[in-house]
Design a protein around this motif. Structure first.
Motif, short mmCIF file in Angstrom:
data_model
loop_
_atom_site.label_atom_id
_atom_site.label_comp_id
_atom_site.label_asym_id
_atom_site.label_seq_id
_atom_site.Cartn_x
_atom_site.Cartn_y
_atom_site.Cartn_z
N GLN A 244 0.83 -1.20 0.00
CA GLN A 244 0.00 0.00 0.00
C GLN A 244 0.87 1.25 0.00
O GLN A 244 0.57 2.23 -0.68
N GLU A 247 2.54 1.66 -3.46
CA GLU A 247 1.57 2.11 -4.47
C GLU A 247 0.99 3.49 -4.14
O GLU A 247 0.24 4.04 -4.94
N TYR A 249 -1.31 4.11 -2.12
CA TYR A 249 -2.76 3.88 -2.16
C TYR A 249 -3.37 4.46 -0.89
O TYR A 249 -3.34 3.84 0.17
N GLN A 264 -7.67 -5.72 -5.80
CA GLN A 264 -6.56 -4.80 -6.05
C GLN A 264 -5.27 -5.32 -5.43
O GLN A 264 -4.20 -5.27 -6.03
N TRP A 268 -1.44 -6.35 -6.95
CA TRP A 268 -0.15 -5.93 -6.39
C TRP A 268 0.76 -7.13 -6.14
O TRP A 268 1.96 -7.04 -6.36
#
Length: 280
Positions: A244, A247, A249, A264, A268
């Motif tokens: 996370q 990314e 995110y 998602q 990854w």
């Protein structure tokens, strides 16, 4: 510090005092300490993504008078601070391990019956939504009918009623058992179950980054209860917050699993070469 696919991120382990809160004043001090740790991590260490272990989340639930999710709603107005419990990638990894094992055994899932023990848990609900459509029939096991009815209602929005049933006990032979809760006693006879996946202990689920993972510990001493990373083998919840961060995110995922976010995280894992090492 962790470098993966050319990206460098820095993280910290924060170890809280050992709390066993019983009185109101002890509980107050407990959640104040956790609140202070979050602010310390964010404002002094520059941390954006924070992972909470199950033990800390349980502690907050017991100590904060308004409930776990309300505790985190306090931070909704804060910029650049996001929380995760690691459950999403855990659920995705469990499903992947089951799928890989079934493929390696050359089994046909559409002809097999499975039992999910602990279907009422947060991870159990997500695993049920992913796996029930793939098998012939699934029996969902939980402690109470009330818990099972809640899971059943969510499933009925996605799959046909005849694809699953709910029960508090395993009453017949089945092909595969997936155990997700250690709170439910389950001691099957060998002749009644062909394959058992036991994911009831967190340490049973680990993954490996088969890429250029480089770890640099800045401290020599660690508390015994901290998860240590050996080479590229990492506990799943920690892998979730690492990806996370990589990314960038910026969303919070706590208390329930969003199936879209689960898919998602699966993307990854492919991007970063994340490989599940199975359940013991």
């Amino acid at each position: 510090k962790i470098r993966l696919r050319g990206k460098l991120i820095e993280g910290y382990f924060l170890n809280l005092p050992d709390f066993s809160p019983f009185s109101f004043s002890e509980k107050l001090r407990c959640w104040q300490e956790i609140f202070a740790a979050i602010l310390y991590a964010h404002y002094l260490l520059g941390v954006e993504f924070i992972y909470f272990s199950p033990e800390v989340l349980s502690l907050i639930s017991r100590c904060y008078p308004f409930g776990l999710l309300n505790f985190f709603r306090v931070f909704e107005g804060f910029e650049d601070i996001y929380f995760t419990d690691g459950n999403t990638l855990t659920a995705a990894t469990i499903c992947q391990i089951v799928k890989l094992t079934i493929n390696s055994l050359k089994l046909e899932p559409q002809k097999k019956n499975i039992v999910i023990v602990g279907a009422h848990t947060i991870i159990g609900e997500a695993v049920s939504q992913i796996l029930v459509p793939q098998f012939n029939k699934t029996t969902l096991i939980a402690k109470s009918r009330e818990q099972l009815n809640r899971v059943s209602q969510k499933l009925l929005a996605k799959v046909r009623k005849e694809k699953f049933e709910i029960a508090t006990l395993i009453q017949q032979r089945t092909d595969i058992v997936i155990k997700l809760s250690k709170d439910i006693q389950f001691n099957p006879k060998k002749e009644s179950v062909s394959h058992i996946f036991d994911f009831s202990e967190p340490e049973n689920i680990i993954v490996s980054f088969h890429q250029d993972l480089i770890l640099n510990w800045q401290e020599e001493k660690f508390s015994p209860n901290l998860p240590l990373i050996d080479s590229s083998i990492i506990p799943v919840p920690m892998a979730e917050v690492i990806m996370q961060s990589l990314e960038e995110y910026r969303e919070t995922h706590l208390g329930e699993i969003d199936i879209d976010f689960l898919h998602q995280t699966e993307k990854w894992t492919q991007k970063y070469g994340l490989v599940p090492l199975g359940a013991s």
